[in-house]
Motif scaffolding. Structure first.
Motif, PDB file in Angstrom:
ATOM      1  N   LEU A 180       0.940  -1.112   0.216  1.00  0.00           N
ATOM      2  CA  LEU A 180       0.020  -0.045  -0.073  1.00  0.00           C
ATOM      3  C   LEU A 180       0.894   1.260   0.192  1.00  0.00           C
ATOM      4  O   LEU A 180       1.865   1.576   0.706  1.00  0.00           O
ATOM      5  CB  LEU A 180      -0.890  -0.093   1.150  1.00  0.00           C
ATOM      6  CG  LEU A 180      -1.678   1.209   1.550  1.00  0.00           C
ATOM      7  CD1 LEU A 180      -2.794   1.457   0.147  1.00  0.00           C
ATOM      8  CD2 LEU A 180      -2.456   1.051   2.826  1.00  0.00           C
ATOM      9  N   ALA A 181       0.518   2.222  -0.954  1.00  0.00           N
ATOM     10  CA  ALA A 181       1.402   3.323  -0.761  1.00  0.00           C
ATOM     11  C   ALA A 181       0.552   4.602  -0.862  1.00  0.00           C
ATOM     12  O   ALA A 181      -0.922   4.674  -1.311  1.00  0.00           O
ATOM     13  CB  ALA A 181       2.234   3.360  -2.380  1.00  0.00           C
ATOM     14  N   VAL A 182       1.107   5.813  -0.661  1.00  0.00           N
ATOM     15  CA  VAL A 182       0.339   7.081  -0.751  1.00  0.00           C
ATOM     16  C   VAL A 182       1.310   7.981  -1.280  1.00  0.00           C
ATOM     17  O   VAL A 182       2.617   8.021  -1.116  1.00  0.00           O
ATOM     18  CB  VAL A 182       0.076   7.573   0.857  1.00  0.00           C
ATOM     19  CG1 VAL A 182      -0.285   9.162   0.714  1.00  0.00           C
ATOM     20  CG2 VAL A 182      -0.642   6.719   1.435  1.00  0.00           C
ATOM     21  N   VAL A 183       0.745   8.898  -2.215  1.00  0.00           N
ATOM     22  CA  VAL A 183       1.541   9.559  -3.064  1.00  0.00           C
ATOM     23  C   VAL A 183       0.771  10.864  -3.134  1.00  0.00           C
ATOM     24  O   VAL A 183      -0.301  11.111  -3.081  1.00  0.00           O
ATOM     25  CB  VAL A 183       1.397   9.264  -4.663  1.00  0.00           C
ATOM     26  CG1 VAL A 183       1.796  10.346  -5.636  1.00  0.00           C
ATOM     27  CG2 VAL A 183       2.428   7.813  -4.928  1.00  0.00           C
ATOM     28  N   THR A 184       1.623  12.126  -2.768  1.00  0.00           N
ATOM     29  CA  THR A 184       1.148  13.423  -2.787  1.00  0.00           C
ATOM     30  C   THR A 184       2.039  14.123  -3.782  1.00  0.00           C
ATOM     31  O   THR A 184       3.163  14.101  -3.945  1.00  0.00           O
ATOM     32  CB  THR A 184       0.984  14.058  -1.347  1.00  0.00           C
ATOM     33  OG1 THR A 184       0.272  15.147  -1.268  1.00  0.00           O
ATOM     34  CG2 THR A 184       2.315  14.154  -0.576  1.00  0.00           C
ATOM     35  N   VAL A 185       1.500  15.487  -3.961  1.00  0.00           N
ATOM     36  CA  VAL A 185       2.164  16.060  -5.021  1.00  0.00           C
ATOM     37  C   VAL A 185       2.450  17.483  -4.131  1.00  0.00           C
ATOM     38  O   VAL A 185       1.356  18.286  -3.692  1.00  0.00           O
ATOM     39  CB  VAL A 185       1.645  16.510  -6.246  1.00  0.00           C
ATOM     40  CG1 VAL A 185       2.284  17.507  -6.944  1.00  0.00           C
ATOM     41  CG2 VAL A 185       1.421  15.316  -7.141  1.00  0.00           C
ATOM     42  N   SER A 186       3.552  17.943  -4.160  1.00  0.00           N
ATOM     43  CA  SER A 186       3.743  19.472  -3.127  1.00  0.00           C
ATOM     44  C   SER A 186       4.301  20.370  -3.992  1.00  0.00           C
ATOM     45  O   SER A 186       4.918  20.186  -5.040  1.00  0.00           O
ATOM     46  CB  SER A 186       4.953  18.822  -2.170  1.00  0.00           C
ATOM     47  OG  SER A 186       5.314  20.136  -1.386  1.00  0.00           O
ATOM     48  N   TYR A 187       3.639  21.651  -3.603  1.00  0.00           N
ATOM     49  CA  TYR A 187       4.097  22.700  -4.372  1.00  0.00           C
ATOM     50  C   TYR A 187       3.876  23.765  -3.440  1.00  0.00           C
ATOM     51  O   TYR A 187       2.650  24.188  -3.005  1.00  0.00           O
ATOM     52  CB  TYR A 187       3.325  23.108  -5.905  1.00  0.00           C
ATOM     53  CG  TYR A 187       3.522  24.229  -6.668  1.00  0.00           C
ATOM     54  CD1 TYR A 187       4.772  24.391  -7.115  1.00  0.00           C
ATOM     55  CD2 TYR A 187       2.899  25.428  -6.355  1.00  0.00           C
ATOM     56  CE1 TYR A 187       5.264  25.506  -7.642  1.00  0.00           C
ATOM     57  CE2 TYR A 187       3.176  26.627  -7.119  1.00  0.00           C
ATOM     58  CZ  TYR A 187       4.320  26.628  -7.540  1.00  0.00           C
ATOM     59  OH  TYR A 187       4.931  27.743  -8.010  1.00  0.00           O
ATOM     60  N   ASN A 188       4.977  24.385  -2.725  1.00  0.00           N
ATOM     61  CA  ASN A 188       5.029  25.263  -1.705  1.00  0.00           C
ATOM     62  C   ASN A 188       3.915  24.967  -0.669  1.00  0.00           C
ATOM     63  O   ASN A 188       3.180  25.705  -0.239  1.00  0.00           O
ATOM     64  CB  ASN A 188       4.536  26.734  -2.416  1.00  0.00           C
ATOM     65  CG  ASN A 188       5.604  27.221  -3.284  1.00  0.00           C
ATOM     66  OD1 ASN A 188       6.802  26.731  -3.333  1.00  0.00           O
ATOM     67  ND2 ASN A 188       5.212  27.962  -4.244  1.00  0.00           N
ATOM     68  N   SER A 189       4.127  23.380  -0.360  1.00  0.00           N
ATOM     69  CA  SER A 189       2.924  23.018   0.472  1.00  0.00           C
ATOM     70  C   SER A 189       3.341  22.689   2.165  1.00  0.00           C
ATOM     71  O   SER A 189       2.910  21.935   2.608  1.00  0.00           O
ATOM     72  CB  SER A 189       2.389  21.708  -0.054  1.00  0.00           C
ATOM     73  OG  SER A 189       1.918  22.015  -1.218  1.00  0.00           O
ATOM     74  N   GLY A 190       4.595  23.316   2.216  1.00  0.00           N
ATOM     75  CA  GLY A 190       5.521  22.785   3.267  1.00  0.00           C
ATOM     76  C   GLY A 190       4.641  23.194   4.695  1.00  0.00           C
ATOM     77  O   GLY A 190       4.652  22.430   5.584  1.00  0.00           O
ATOM     78  N   GLN A 211       9.119  21.555  -7.498  1.00  0.00           N
ATOM     79  CA  GLN A 211      10.107  22.825  -7.674  1.00  0.00           C
ATOM     80  C   GLN A 211       9.592  23.677  -6.894  1.00  0.00           C
ATOM     81  O   GLN A 211       9.442  25.026  -7.250  1.00  0.00           O
ATOM     82  CB  GLN A 211      10.403  23.375  -8.921  1.00  0.00           C
ATOM     83  CG  GLN A 211      11.526  23.999  -9.415  1.00  0.00           C
ATOM     84  CD  GLN A 211      11.854  24.550 -10.520  1.00  0.00           C
ATOM     85  OE1 GLN A 211      10.989  24.843 -11.462  1.00  0.00           O
ATOM     86  NE2 GLN A 211      13.344  24.441 -10.879  1.00  0.00           N
ATOM     87  N   SER A 212       9.194  23.478  -5.613  1.00  0.00           N
ATOM     88  CA  SER A 212       8.622  24.382  -4.685  1.00  0.00           C
ATOM     89  C   SER A 212       9.908  25.357  -3.912  1.00  0.00           C
ATOM     90  O   SER A 212      11.109  25.028  -4.053  1.00  0.00           O
ATOM     91  CB  SER A 212       8.162  23.691  -3.160  1.00  0.00           C
ATOM     92  OG  SER A 212       7.077  22.752  -3.490  1.00  0.00           O
ATOM     93  N   THR A 213       9.397  26.532  -3.725  1.00  0.00           N
ATOM     94  CA  THR A 213      10.339  27.517  -3.207  1.00  0.00           C
ATOM     95  C   THR A 213      10.889  26.994  -1.760  1.00  0.00           C
ATOM     96  O   THR A 213      11.946  27.293  -1.370  1.00  0.00           O
ATOM     97  CB  THR A 213       9.995  28.749  -3.101  1.00  0.00           C
ATOM     98  OG1 THR A 213       8.534  28.726  -2.261  1.00  0.00           O
ATOM     99  CG2 THR A 213       9.237  29.449  -4.438  1.00  0.00           C
ATOM    100  N   ASP A 214      10.087  26.157  -1.341  1.00  0.00           N
ATOM    101  CA  ASP A 214      10.515  25.450   0.059  1.00  0.00           C
ATOM    102  C   ASP A 214      11.040  24.019  -0.009  1.00  0.00           C
ATOM    103  O   ASP A 214      10.778  23.284   0.928  1.00  0.00           O
ATOM    104  CB  ASP A 214       9.304  25.806   1.180  1.00  0.00           C
ATOM    105  CG  ASP A 214       8.073  25.108   0.819  1.00  0.00           C
ATOM    106  OD1 ASP A 214       8.156  24.544  -0.400  1.00  0.00           O
ATOM    107  OD2 ASP A 214       7.182  24.950   1.689  1.00  0.00           O
ATOM    108  N   ALA A 215      11.686  23.910  -1.217  1.00  0.00           N
ATOM    109  CA  ALA A 215      11.750  22.525  -1.429  1.00  0.00           C
ATOM    110  C   ALA A 215      12.652  21.666  -0.113  1.00  0.00           C
ATOM    111  O   ALA A 215      12.560  20.403   0.046  1.00  0.00           O
ATOM    112  CB  ALA A 215      12.092  22.359  -2.563  1.00  0.00           C
ATOM    113  N   ASP A 216      13.887  22.558   0.203  1.00  0.00           N
ATOM    114  CA  ASP A 216      14.771  21.839   0.961  1.00  0.00           C
ATOM    115  C   ASP A 216      13.889  21.575   2.373  1.00  0.00           C
ATOM    116  O   ASP A 216      14.201  20.405   3.130  1.00  0.00           O
ATOM    117  CB  ASP A 216      15.716  22.731   1.431  1.00  0.00           C
ATOM    118  CG  ASP A 216      16.990  23.089   0.128  1.00  0.00           C
ATOM    119  OD1 ASP A 216      16.595  22.001  -0.819  1.00  0.00           O
ATOM    120  OD2 ASP A 216      17.394  23.879  -0.246  1.00  0.00           O
ATOM    121  N   ALA A 217      13.302  22.586   2.717  1.00  0.00           N
ATOM    122  CA  ALA A 217      12.277  22.256   4.174  1.00  0.00           C
ATOM    123  C   ALA A 217      11.365  21.042   3.853  1.00  0.00           C
ATOM    124  O   ALA A 217      11.274  20.198   4.701  1.00  0.00           O
ATOM    125  CB  ALA A 217      11.575  23.550   4.433  1.00  0.00           C
TER     126      ALA A 217
END
Length: 289
Positions: free
Chosen positions: A13-23, A51-57
């Motif tokens: 079972l897996a969960v996939v989410t897409v982050s864009y400046n969603s920190g 390619q979020s601006t908060d990608a490192d976090a």
């Protein structure tokens, strides 16, 4: 010695989410996934970052929660980023939840969705009840729009919210229990892995909006069911009302709506209705402007 995961421990079972400046939502979402299934840490979670601006976090938050972080490398859009994450899943994964990162999964909700999918081999997607922060139910289980419904909804949804086309599209008067629907909101929906593979996942031609409508429509055309399961509950803590807040997002929504309906109704003799639809979407864009 071998680096292969023993089969009994391999994730199913897996969960996939897409982050864009969603920190600011990501930590809460990741924590909720641990309570959503009896498998707990046995659920593989992948965060695809556009390619979020908060990608490192976001990477630090993801990895500290025991999840995988996938740097897509550019803002690929929702469906394309989700597909990229799906491509990294091991073959042992049988069910995949695709969810927005601003969703909170209720305890046990993921197991309810899986059990529903397992109950009928024709099930191609299962969606939970999606609550707004105030506790109201968001219309996440809808009919596949027709040209007539799409045109009526585009013209009147904001000036006449109770119009019959919007009610038909939202299925506002449908039964409240478990039922088959036309499509399920991509904010949170579970798929059998083999169905996603057979349909090649989301259509990358949609940058955002309507990729879930299109996939639900294709699931139905392939002979599978889209099933709404309100016994599983999630909360969408990001406000749906803000999704169309910018002119660019409104234009993308209208472009995607037209792309879907013009694909579904591509016969040459339907061109007058396609012209009317484009005009209706343009009018709606001006009203929102």
């Amino acid at each position: 010695m071998t680096n292969e995961i023993p089969n009994r421990l391999a994730p199913t079972l897996a969960v996939v989410t897409v982050s864009y400046n969603s920190g600011h939502h990501l930590a809460t979402f990741l924590e909720s996934t641990k309570q959503a299934s009896a498998l707990g840490a046995g659920v593989l979670v992948v965060v695809a970052d556009n390619q979020s601006t908060d990608a490192d976090a976001a990477r630090r938050t993801t990895e500290s929660a025991g999840a995988r972080f996938l740097d897509v490398g550019f803002n690929a859009g929702y469906g394309t980023a989700a597909n990229a994450a799906l491509a990294t899943l091991p073959e042992t994964v049988r069910y995949v939840l695709v969810s927005n990162p601003d969703v909170v999964l209720s305890p046990g909700s993921l197991d309810v969705l899986v059990e529903t999918a397992q109950s009928n081999p024709r099930t191609g997607a299962v969606g939970p009840a999606v609550l707004e922060p105030d506790g109201s139910v968001y219309p996440s289980a809808r009919a596949v729009p027709s040209l007539r419904t799409g045109l009526g909804h585009a013209l009147f949804a904001n000036v006449w919210p109770s119009n019959p086309w919007t009610q038909r599209y939202h299925q506002e008067h449908a039964a409240t229990g478990t039922r088959e629907v036309g499509w399920l909101s991509g904010a949170c929906v579970l798929f059998p892995r083999d169905v996603l593979d057979a349909l090649d996942g989301f259509d990358s031609g949609y940058f955002m909006y309507f990729e879930d409508v299109d996939l639900g429509w294709r699931i139905g055309r392939a002979g599978y069911m889209n099933v709404y399961q309100p016994s599983a509950v999630v909360t969408h803590v990001g406000a749906h009302a803000t999704r169309d807040s910018s002119d660019a997002m409104r234009r993308e929504h209208h472009r995607s709506a037209y792309r879907f309906l013009s694909t579904k109704y591509s016969a040459w003799w339907l061109w007058p209705l396609r012209v009317a639809l484009r005009a209706g979407l343009s009018i709606r864009a001006r009203l929102h402007g």
